[in-house]
Scaffold this motif. Sequence first.
Motif, short mmCIF file in Angstrom:
data_model
loop_
_atom_site.label_atom_id
_atom_site.label_comp_id
_atom_site.label_asym_id
_atom_site.label_seq_id
_atom_site.Cartn_x
_atom_site.Cartn_y
_atom_site.Cartn_z
N ILE A 326 22.86 33.33 43.19
CA ILE A 326 24.29 33.33 42.85
C ILE A 326 25.01 34.40 43.68
O ILE A 326 24.52 35.51 43.84
CB ILE A 326 24.50 33.60 41.35
N ALA A 327 26.20 34.03 44.17
CA ALA A 327 27.10 35.00 44.79
C ALA A 327 28.17 35.37 43.77
O ALA A 327 28.78 34.49 43.18
CB ALA A 327 27.75 34.41 46.04
N TYR A 328 28.36 36.67 43.58
CA TYR A 328 29.42 37.14 42.69
C TYR A 328 30.42 37.92 43.52
O TYR A 328 30.06 38.88 44.22
CB TYR A 328 28.87 38.03 41.58
N LEU A 329 31.70 37.52 43.42
CA LEU A 329 32.77 38.16 44.19
C LEU A 329 33.64 39.00 43.27
O LEU A 329 34.24 38.49 42.32
CB LEU A 329 33.62 37.08 44.88
N GLY A 330 33.68 40.31 43.52
CA GLY A 330 34.45 41.21 42.68
C GLY A 330 35.24 42.22 43.48
O GLY A 330 35.13 42.29 44.72
N ASN A 331 36.00 43.05 42.74
CA ASN A 331 36.83 44.04 43.43
C ASN A 331 36.93 45.38 42.73
O ASN A 331 37.39 46.36 43.32
CB ASN A 331 38.25 43.50 43.61
N ASP A 332 36.52 45.47 41.44
CA ASP A 332 36.73 46.71 40.72
C ASP A 332 35.51 47.09 39.89
O ASP A 332 34.53 46.33 39.82
CB ASP A 332 37.97 46.61 39.82
N VAL A 333 35.56 48.26 39.26
CA VAL A 333 34.38 48.82 38.61
C VAL A 333 33.85 47.96 37.46
O VAL A 333 32.67 48.03 37.14
CB VAL A 333 34.66 50.25 38.12
N ASN A 334 34.72 47.15 36.84
CA ASN A 334 34.22 46.29 35.76
C ASN A 334 33.41 45.11 36.30
O ASN A 334 32.87 44.31 35.52
CB ASN A 334 35.37 45.79 34.88
N ASP A 335 33.29 45.01 37.61
CA ASP A 335 32.45 43.97 38.22
C ASP A 335 31.06 44.50 38.59
O ASP A 335 30.20 43.72 39.00
CB ASP A 335 33.12 43.42 39.49
N LEU A 336 30.85 45.81 38.48
CA LEU A 336 29.60 46.40 38.99
C LEU A 336 28.36 45.84 38.31
O LEU A 336 27.34 45.60 38.97
CB LEU A 336 29.65 47.93 38.83
N ALA A 337 28.41 45.62 37.00
CA ALA A 337 27.23 45.10 36.29
C ALA A 337 26.85 43.73 36.82
O ALA A 337 25.66 43.41 36.99
CB ALA A 337 27.49 45.05 34.79
N PRO A 345 25.76 40.08 45.87
CA PRO A 345 26.98 40.78 45.48
C PRO A 345 27.97 40.81 46.64
O PRO A 345 27.62 41.22 47.75
CB PRO A 345 26.49 42.18 45.12
N VAL A 346 29.20 40.35 46.40
CA VAL A 346 30.20 40.21 47.46
C VAL A 346 31.46 40.95 47.05
O VAL A 346 31.84 40.95 45.88
CB VAL A 346 30.51 38.73 47.74
N SER A 347 32.14 41.56 48.02
CA SER A 347 33.33 42.36 47.74
C SER A 347 34.48 41.94 48.64
O SER A 347 34.27 41.54 49.80
CB SER A 347 33.01 43.84 47.96
N VAL A 348 35.70 42.07 48.12
CA VAL A 348 36.88 41.97 48.98
C VAL A 348 37.01 43.29 49.73
O VAL A 348 36.52 44.33 49.28
CB VAL A 348 38.15 41.67 48.15
N PRO A 349 37.67 43.29 50.89
CA PRO A 349 37.67 44.50 51.73
C PRO A 349 38.42 45.69 51.13
O PRO A 349 38.13 46.83 51.47
CB PRO A 349 38.34 44.03 53.02
N GLU A 350 39.37 45.44 50.22
CA GLU A 350 40.16 46.53 49.65
C GLU A 350 39.63 46.94 48.28
O GLU A 350 40.33 47.60 47.50
CB GLU A 350 41.64 46.11 49.53
N ALA A 351 38.39 46.62 47.98
CA ALA A 351 37.80 46.89 46.67
C ALA A 351 37.60 48.39 46.43
O ALA A 351 37.67 49.22 47.35
CB ALA A 351 36.46 46.17 46.54
N HIS A 352 37.29 48.72 45.17
CA HIS A 352 36.95 50.09 44.80
C HIS A 352 35.72 50.54 45.61
O HIS A 352 34.82 49.73 45.89
CB HIS A 352 36.63 50.13 43.30
N PRO A 353 35.66 51.82 46.00
CA PRO A 353 34.53 52.29 46.82
C PRO A 353 33.16 52.00 46.22
O PRO A 353 32.20 51.70 46.96
CB PRO A 353 34.78 53.80 46.91
N LEU A 354 33.03 52.06 44.90
CA LEU A 354 31.73 51.76 44.28
C LEU A 354 31.36 50.30 44.45
O LEU A 354 30.18 49.95 44.56
CB LEU A 354 31.75 52.14 42.80
N VAL A 355 32.35 49.43 44.44
CA VAL A 355 32.10 48.00 44.65
C VAL A 355 31.70 47.75 46.10
O VAL A 355 30.77 46.99 46.38
CB VAL A 355 33.35 47.18 44.26
N LEU A 356 32.39 48.40 47.02
CA LEU A 356 32.03 48.25 48.43
C LEU A 356 30.60 48.72 48.68
O LEU A 356 29.85 48.10 49.44
CB LEU A 356 33.00 49.06 49.30
N ALA A 357 30.21 49.80 48.01
CA ALA A 357 28.85 50.33 48.18
C ALA A 357 27.81 49.39 47.59
O ALA A 357 26.67 49.35 48.06
CB ALA A 357 28.74 51.70 47.53
#
Length: 398
Positions: A326-337, A345-357
């Motif tokens: 599964i691919a999960y696309l998120g942008n903020d800390v409530n997506d980390l789990a 795990p997939v991120s938008v480019p302007e996401a929270h630094p923890l999501v990018l990491a």
Amino acid sequence: MSEAVAIIPARGGSKGVPRKNLRRVGGIPLVARAVDAARRCPSIDRVVVSTDDPDIAAVAAEWGAEIIVRPAELAGDSASSESALLHAMAVLEERGVDVGVIAFLQATSPFIDSEALDEAVLLVRSRRRDSVFSAVETYGFLWAKAAGDAAEAVNHDAEVRPRRQDRDPHYLETGAFYVMRAAGFRASGHRFFGSIGIAEVPERTAIEIDTPSELQVARAIAPLIDVPGPVLVDAVVTDFDGVHTDDSVTVGEDGTESVVVSRSDGMGVARLREAGVPVLILSTEVNPVVTARARKLQVDVVQGLTDKSEALREWAADRGIPLSRIAYLGNDVNDLACLELVGWPVSVPEAHPLVLAAARVVLNRPGGAGAVRDLAERVLSGRAAASVHPRIATQEAQ
């Protein structure tokens, strides 16, 4: 014919970084990165993970490794890597495997160079060397603390400071891999014996994770080292705000909310549906805007969540889709789990630094302006590549 076998010892206990071998770098568990590096090496015939931990075993098996259960007495803090290797060799021989060459890989090195590993295996297999280890070239002046903490030169004369170009380099072990003739290793009980060779690897890959700070550094540089590959999944799950939208909202005088979405994203979702790829939208809040958009896209939606990861687990189980697919696309800390739960795990480019990491893939398009379409195109390209080259279907799929 004897085999070249990659053996990856990965015990469950770790003091410096708890559950270290399952921690993610570039969105991929460390043990999985080691398995993947070994599987990318053409000269390695078999990849084995020796572990006492069922969670590590499950991840390693998903990524294509053969599992050897390590006894508790060989998995403690004082147990040597050599003891784990010898045990793994004995088990393999009981299984009828003729082990000719051992490639000992350490999962704590997240950026194992598969090309250098391949060259090392060929050096040993051709008997030009008995043992080969990964190392980086260094021209550093090394010092040690002598009696009374006084500094003492180690690899140079402190009174002579030649230029770099006038000095011969030294080589520093990276700990990433050691390749050995199996018979020689069994006889010596040590990874260095006979004619020893050096496999030079790029300095940027030479990090070894033993502390939380080293884990942070590895996560920071992963996007600079990892080469993006096809996104190979069976389902796509997304957050809504900041993914399907730019994370802004317009509120009318009566409290009615409205958002702007991208028609391009709608086309991407439609193409996923046509290809038989299920799509789910997960949202923390209950909002009629989300309901309306999911209805328009003809996809599943679950709202009003206190635990998005549990909802994701339930949805995947109901559909019989492994979380690793599964691919999960998120942008903020409530997506980390959720990002920690899935294989992609997939991120938008302007996401929270923890999501990018935490992301394995960072998209090119921002939320609300084609991010979902970007992911859809990568998924569809991955499926097309897998249909032409079946081996891709298992490579990096988890």
